[in-house]
Design a protein around this motif. Structure first.
Motif, mmCIF file in Angstrom:
data_model
loop_
_atom_site.group_PDB
_atom_site.id
_atom_site.type_symbol
_atom_site.label_atom_id
_atom_site.label_comp_id
_atom_site.label_asym_id
_atom_site.label_seq_id
_atom_site.Cartn_x
_atom_site.Cartn_y
_atom_site.Cartn_z
ATOM 1 N N SER A 87 0.829 -1.206 0.000
ATOM 2 C CA SER A 87 0.000 0.000 0.000
ATOM 3 C C SER A 87 0.862 1.254 0.000
ATOM 4 C CB SER A 87 -0.915 -0.006 1.227
ATOM 5 O OG SER A 87 -1.509 1.240 1.419
ATOM 6 N N ASN A 88 1.885 1.290 0.872
ATOM 7 C CA ASN A 88 2.749 2.467 0.956
ATOM 8 C C ASN A 88 3.503 2.698 -0.347
ATOM 9 O OD1 ASN A 88 1.984 2.952 3.596
ATOM 10 N ND2 ASN A 88 3.667 1.763 4.469
ATOM 11 N N ARG A 89 3.989 1.586 -0.933
ATOM 12 C CA ARG A 89 4.715 1.729 -2.198
ATOM 13 C C ARG A 89 3.788 2.215 -3.303
ATOM 14 N NH1 ARG A 89 7.189 -2.890 -0.068
ATOM 15 N NH2 ARG A 89 5.803 -4.302 -1.204
ATOM 16 N N ALA A 90 2.563 1.683 -3.316
ATOM 17 C CA ALA A 90 1.592 2.123 -4.320
ATOM 18 C C ALA A 90 1.247 3.597 -4.116
ATOM 19 C CB ALA A 90 0.322 1.282 -4.248
ATOM 20 N N ALA A 91 1.074 3.994 -2.848
ATOM 21 C CA ALA A 91 0.738 5.394 -2.564
ATOM 22 C C ALA A 91 1.869 6.325 -2.996
ATOM 23 C CB ALA A 91 0.453 5.572 -1.067
ATOM 24 N N VAL A 102 -5.374 1.875 -5.906
ATOM 25 C CA VAL A 102 -4.784 1.442 -7.183
ATOM 26 C C VAL A 102 -5.829 1.474 -8.291
ATOM 27 C CG1 VAL A 102 -3.731 -0.491 -8.398
ATOM 28 C CG2 VAL A 102 -2.980 0.077 -6.088
ATOM 29 N N LEU A 103 -7.033 1.000 -7.994
ATOM 30 C CA LEU A 103 -8.094 1.024 -9.008
ATOM 31 C C LEU A 103 -8.460 2.460 -9.381
ATOM 32 C CD1 LEU A 103 -10.444 -1.861 -7.796
ATOM 33 C CD2 LEU A 103 -8.926 -1.851 -9.770
ATOM 34 N N LYS A 109 -8.285 5.106 -13.021
ATOM 35 C CA LYS A 109 -9.332 6.015 -13.500
ATOM 36 C C LYS A 109 -8.864 7.470 -13.413
ATOM 37 C CE LYS A 109 -12.897 2.802 -11.873
ATOM 38 N NZ LYS A 109 -13.346 2.343 -13.173
ATOM 39 N N LYS A 110 -7.553 7.662 -13.334
ATOM 40 C CA LYS A 110 -6.931 8.992 -13.304
ATOM 41 C C LYS A 110 -7.283 9.765 -12.040
ATOM 42 C CE LYS A 110 -6.726 9.342 -18.346
ATOM 43 N NZ LYS A 110 -7.016 10.161 -19.528
ATOM 44 N N VAL A 111 -7.384 9.025 -10.927
ATOM 45 C CA VAL A 111 -7.642 9.645 -9.634
ATOM 46 C C VAL A 111 -6.522 9.216 -8.689
ATOM 47 C CG1 VAL A 111 -9.224 9.832 -7.685
ATOM 48 C CG2 VAL A 111 -10.137 9.603 -9.991
ATOM 49 N N VAL A 112 -5.722 10.179 -8.206
ATOM 50 C CA VAL A 112 -4.610 9.877 -7.315
ATOM 51 C C VAL A 112 -5.040 10.175 -5.879
ATOM 52 C CG1 VAL A 112 -2.246 10.458 -6.670
ATOM 53 C CG2 VAL A 112 -2.909 10.390 -9.080
ATOM 54 N N VAL A 113 -4.974 9.156 -5.026
ATOM 55 C CA VAL A 113 -5.377 9.289 -3.632
ATOM 56 C C VAL A 113 -4.144 9.621 -2.799
ATOM 57 C CG1 VAL A 113 -6.427 8.143 -1.658
ATOM 58 C CG2 VAL A 113 -7.238 7.644 -3.968
ATOM 59 N N LYS A 114 -4.102 10.824 -2.227
ATOM 60 C CA LYS A 114 -2.965 11.221 -1.389
ATOM 61 C C LYS A 114 -3.063 10.601 -0.006
ATOM 62 C CE LYS A 114 -1.893 15.515 -1.167
ATOM 63 N NZ LYS A 114 -2.084 16.972 -1.004
ATOM 64 N N ARG A 115 -4.271 10.361 0.475
ATOM 65 C CA ARG A 115 -4.478 9.823 1.816
ATOM 66 C C ARG A 115 -5.505 8.705 1.720
ATOM 67 N NH1 ARG A 115 -8.238 11.340 5.724
ATOM 68 N NH2 ARG A 115 -8.851 13.110 4.438
ATOM 69 N N LEU A 116 -5.089 7.481 2.045
ATOM 70 C CA LEU A 116 -5.950 6.320 1.828
ATOM 71 C C LEU A 116 -7.297 6.454 2.536
ATOM 72 C CD1 LEU A 116 -3.494 3.275 2.009
ATOM 73 C CD2 LEU A 116 -4.548 4.296 -0.008
ATOM 74 N N ILE A 160 -7.419 14.337 -2.640
ATOM 75 C CA ILE A 160 -7.447 13.544 -3.870
ATOM 76 C C ILE A 160 -7.087 14.459 -5.034
ATOM 77 C CG2 ILE A 160 -9.056 12.463 -5.506
ATOM 78 C CD1 ILE A 160 -10.332 11.022 -3.186
ATOM 79 N N ILE A 161 -6.249 13.965 -5.931
ATOM 80 C CA ILE A 161 -5.835 14.730 -7.101
ATOM 81 C C ILE A 161 -6.351 14.031 -8.354
ATOM 82 C CG2 ILE A 161 -3.886 15.639 -8.416
ATOM 83 C CD1 ILE A 161 -4.050 16.914 -5.719
ATOM 84 N N LEU A 162 -7.041 14.782 -9.192
ATOM 85 C CA LEU A 162 -7.503 14.251 -10.470
ATOM 86 C C LEU A 162 -6.473 14.569 -11.547
ATOM 87 C CD1 LEU A 162 -11.285 15.292 -10.461
ATOM 88 C CD2 LEU A 162 -10.215 13.294 -9.424
ATOM 89 N N LEU A 163 -6.108 13.547 -12.319
ATOM 90 C CA LEU A 163 -5.195 13.789 -13.429
ATOM 91 C C LEU A 163 -5.952 14.266 -14.657
ATOM 92 C CD1 LEU A 163 -2.808 10.730 -13.022
ATOM 93 C CD2 LEU A 163 -2.625 13.022 -12.057
ATOM 94 N N GLU A 164 -7.276 14.264 -14.568
ATOM 95 C CA GLU A 164 -8.117 14.792 -15.632
ATOM 96 C C GLU A 164 -9.241 15.576 -14.973
ATOM 97 O OE1 GLU A 164 -11.363 12.846 -18.604
ATOM 98 O OE2 GLU A 164 -9.344 12.039 -18.763
ATOM 99 N N LYS A 165 -9.368 16.849 -15.319
ATOM 100 C CA LYS A 165 -10.346 17.716 -14.657
ATOM 101 C C LYS A 165 -11.724 17.471 -15.254
ATOM 102 C CE LYS A 165 -10.716 22.451 -12.957
ATOM 103 N NZ LYS A 165 -10.183 23.809 -13.060
#
Length: 909
Positions: free
Chosen positions: A147-151, A357-358, A362-369, A682-687
């Motif tokens: 999880s940490n490595r994926a994050a 990870v899923l 979908k171009k959604v980066v989770v900064k905090r699980l 959460i950061i979106l890679l596509e707005k």
């Protein structure tokens, strides 16, 4: 830069939990004010010396130059000083991570039981309990590591850079006098002392710095001092300062630029900064639980309290009825272990990691699980208009004079303003600068030189540049929101002649701009005045007696995906509200075009006049809020949260940062300003709202799978203990040996490993999902006794049909209940994972099915195979298995019937 957000949360006593750090800075409260732990005197004195000494001396000490470092100098300094990282940003060492994975109440309880078993010379029980502890710890360690490595990989997808000035290499510099050659973006980790930074509104300050030059620079130091208002900074190093934080020419890592612009030289980086020193000296841990963490904790304590009540009861009943208090004690401890959800940390971590990870796909980066749960629980989404409802590709559609006629004159002034400003260039500026006519025909920049600049801020909502075309006068060119520009104007330009701006003219101006707004155009007013060339420094006070030149109008068409995305969000129980600083007419038109119902438009000035009670009513019934300031947005978000909503806020500008922090879940994009990205969870890679809708569904699936485990564990454990109480009261021997109970619990826990990968019924993610500990307790009491019905049936079966009534026959009795107990526990997984009929209407994912088959096979093999004697079991007669099949079918049927009753009465989630 996720580091800053982590420590901000603790400094400001916000509700957010710390991010991905193990320890945070703990502020002390003095007279209600937030203060910091003391930093070493040497650091404070060194910073004060740097603030007071001559700038040239400071640069010499740092081996820097006014024109910045060269590439080779920066590389040498990086090798010498190390990366610009605070120590606590680094992950825990493996051994310490392993200790954290072991150190939970469930494992500690198991360890006590193992020690007791060892002291009583029960080697088998010691081995089994040790295996349980080892598996629980190891699985969690492996899953959290992944999880940490994926994050970290996901967070690496989000760019965090600083703008620095690069000087030519030494041989060139000698010839050029170290004239700045370029401005480049570098990762903040590569910043070194001596680097010259270029700062503008929205920038996070990534190191301790001394200001070299500044223009109307205001910095938020709330993270350092607790002061909510921004403070002004300048380059003056000759005044006296009462403390290092009062130094007006020092900037500190972790603060951010609110408005204005500056250049600054980096003094300290990483752990050597004021901020980093505090972080490395902090030894306490101060985490404020999120709603998600509080929910998990409440369920854990519910089960622990239940164990604390039931285990002593089991101990007393068995001690009194059997007379062997040692066996009764061991059995009661085994029951307590069976009631503790020792796999809960692993299940939660695995499920959240898989969800992250899923979401990344979908171009959604989770900064905090932990934010994934809030994502799924969100029922109100507040969003800006530009770039979310619209294409985020603004076109310069019109450039008109005061009366709406096309005018190249206003285009010229707008271009000069956008070209020469050094602050944060927004989409409107880029649209002006990209205009083909200006680039190919006007070439204005060649004929003008910049004199000064008055940066943008959100109170004035305008900005000015002062340029000189000839030496006989300066031209102050101001552009901004129509009302704010008109407030500074006394004349309008009519066919080249300045005429007074009287009431009739003002009404005419408003009619023109209103007509442009109703066409869906965003209108920016442009004004100017000529002033004598007597001074070179200008301020806000000079923005007076301007002449309105005309307007530039922009078109930002709605996205084709916006209407279906809004519809999908509405179908999934998410209400969308638009919070924008833009004009209300433009906003309402765009909302209607994308199918968003406009239930009244509320303006910023109206929000400011409302008290909290009035605002609480208005935010419920209204969907569009326009002409808002940053604090207006924050108030609206807080009002919605106070009304019981789980609120998401989506924004990408500096004006969105307060609302991003105030929301349950802050959502930003990779192209946002630094402060917005830091404030977001959460950061979106596509707005895109469509991407957001997919993320909401994934968040709900993740939550649903966690809820499955908690429900299964709670109801199954409750039923088992109820059965144990009944058996203990009436049987002349223990219904199951402690070792057998532990093995059964271990196998059941292993069967749950597939839960994070399970399918989720579409109906379960249609509405927002929230933690409800009371519902867990009700579910446990409702479904738990069902398994007891068939446990008691098994007791009767073994007593009367198979004559297992004496201590000599207890092994047969215990073997029969061991198999029934394990198989019914494993079966309940499939019964409770869905409100539908399992295996027919809803089928579990392959990992779940596979683990179920394996564990059921092991459960039957243990008494029937060569290991039976080791676990004090014995082979069951073949006539037992038809009864077993009947019990399982009866259990499945009764559970299905009770599910229907429960759903009708309480709903499923």
């Amino acid at each position: 830069m996720n580091l800053f957000k982590t420590l901000f949360g603790t400094f400001l006593r916000t509700r957010r939990a710390s991010r991905h750090f193990r320890r945070t800075v703990v502020p002390a409260a003095v007279n209600g004010q937030v203060t910091l732990r003391a930093v070493p005197d040497e650091l404070a004195h060194a910073l004060l010396r740097s603030a007071r000494e001559d700038l040239g001396d400071t640069l010499a000490k740092l081996r820097g130059h006014p024109g910045g470092l060269s590439e080779s100098e920066a590389a040498d300094a990086l090798a010498r000083m190390g990366p610009n990282e605070v120590e606590h940003e680094k992950p825990l060492p493996q051994w310490l991570h392993l200790w954290h994975c072991y150190k939970n109440p469930f494992n500690l309880l198991l360890t006590v039981l193992a020690i007791v078993s060892y002291l009583t010379e029960d080697v088998k029980a010691t081995l089994v309990i040790g295996t349980m502890v080892g598996l629980s710890t190891l699985i969690r360690f492996v899953q959290e590591g992944r999880s940490n490595r994926a994050a970290e990989r996901l967070k690496a997808m989000v760019s965090n850079t600083a703008t620095v000035i690069r000087c030519p290499e030494a041989d060139e510099a000698a010839q050029l006098g170290c004239v700045p050659a370029t401005r480049i973006e570098v990762p903040i980790q590569r910043l070194v002392p001596g680097e010259v930074l270029v700062l503008s509104a929205g920038d996070m300050i990534p190191a301790d710095c001394r200001v070299m030059s500044a223009k109307d620079l205001f910095v938020s130091q709330a993270a350092m001092t607790g002061e909510s208002l921004p403070v002004e900074k300048d380059a003056d190093g000759h005044r006296s300062f009462s403390s290092v934080l009062d130094a007006s020419n020092l900037l500190f890592m972790g603060t951010n630029v609110v408005s204005g612009s500056a250049t600054a030289v980096v003094l300290n980086t990483g752990n050597r900064t004021y901020f980093g020193t505090i972080a490395t000296r902090a030894t306490a841990q101060d985490r404020t639980p999120t709603a998600f963490q509080a929910g998990v904790n409440s369920v854990s304590w519910l089960l622990i309290r239940f164990a604390l009540v039931m285990a002593p009861l089991v101990f007393l009943i068995n001690g009194i009825t059997k007379g062997d208090w040692t066996d009764a004690f061991l059995f009661a401890l085994s029951v307590a272990v069976g009631l503790t959800p020792e796999m809960l940390p692993m299940i939660v971590t695995s499920t959240l990691a898989k969800g992250a990870v899923l979401l990344s796909r979908k171009k959604v980066v989770v900064k905090r699980l932990d934010a994934i749960q809030n994502f799924g629980a969100m029922d109100v989404l507040c969003t800006d208009k530009t770039g979310t409802l619209t294409q985020d590709r603004i076109f310069l559609e019109r450039h008109t004079d005061v009366f709406g006629n096309d005018s190249n004159e206003v285009l010229k002034f707008a271009y000069l303003n956008s070209h020469y400003q050094t602050g944060l260039k927004n989409l409107l500026d880029r649209a002006v600068l990209d205009h083909v006519e200006l680039q190919t025909e006007l070439r204005l920049a060649e004929h003008y030189k910049k004199v000064d600049e008055i940066p943008f801020d959100f109170d004035r909502r305008r900005m000015s540049v002062v340029v000189s075309e000839r030496d006989d006068h300066h031209e102050l060119i101001c552009k901004g929101a129509v009302e704010e520009i008109l407030a500074a104007c006394t004349h309008v330009l009519d066919k080249g002649v300045a005429v007074p701006l009287d009431a009739d003219m003002l009404a005419r101006v408003y009619r023109v701009t209103r007509d442009l707004n109703e066409e869906g155009l965003r209108v920016v007013a442009v004004a100017m005045k000529e002033v004598p060339p007597r001074k070179m420094v200008y301020a806000i006070a000079d923005e007076t007696e301007l002449t309105l030149v005309g307007y530039i109008a922009f078109l930002d068409p709605p996205k084709e995906s916006t209407a279906p995305a809004l519809k999908a969000l509405a179908e999934h129980g998410v209400t969308v509200k638009v919070l924008t600083g833009d004009n209300e007419l433009v906003t309402a038109k765009i909302c209607r075009e994308v199918g968003l119902t406009v239930n009244g438009v509320v303006l910023g000035p109206q929000v400011e006049r409302m008290n909290d009670a009035e605002l609480a009513i208005v935010v419920e019934r209204s969907t569009v809020f326009a002409k808002l300031t940053p604090l207006d947005k924050e108030r609206i978000v807080r009002a919605l949260r106070a009304n019981g909503h789980v609120v998401g806020f989506m924004g990408d500008g500096i004006n969105d940062a307060p609302a991003l922090r105030a929301a349950d879940i802050g959502i930003s994009v990779d192209t946002a300003v630094d402060i917005a990205k830091e404030a977001a969870d959460i950061i979106l890679l596509e707005k895109s709202l469509m991407v957001l809708e997919e993320g909401v569904l994934e968040g709900r699936k993740t939550f649903s799978n966690m809820l499955k485990y908690i429900r299964m564990t709670a109801s199954s454990n409750f039923g088992n203990v109820f059965s144990v109480l009944v058996a203990s009261a009436f049987l002349p021997f223990l219904p199951m040996l402690p070792l057998q109970l532990l093995v059964q619990n271990l196998l059941y826990d292993v069967s749950q490993i597939g839960i994070p990968f399970d399918n989720v019924d579409p109906e379960l993610v249609r509405e927002p999902l929230k933690w409800n500990p009371a519902d867990i307790g009700r579910f446990m009491v409702f479904f738990g006794p069902l398994s007891s019905v068939f446990d008691i049936t098994t007791f009767v079966l073994m007593w009367y049909v198979f004559d297992a009534r004496t201590e000599a026959d207890q092994t047969l009795f215990q073997s029969g209940w061991f198999v029934v107990g394990l198989l019914t526990q494993t079966l309940i997984v499939h019964m409770i994972r869905t409100p539908k009929i399992p295996f027919l209407q809803s089928i579990a994912a392959t990992p779940m099915l596979l683990m179920t088959v394996i564990i059921m096979a092991i459960g039957i093999f243990l008494p029937m195979g060569p290991l039976a004697d080791y676990f004090k079991l014995q082979a069951l007669p073949l006539s037992y298995f038809p009864w077993l099949l009947g019990i399982l079918l009866g259990y499945a049927t009764l559970t299905t019937v009770m599910k229907r009753i429960y759903i009708r009465k309480y709903g499923w989630q």
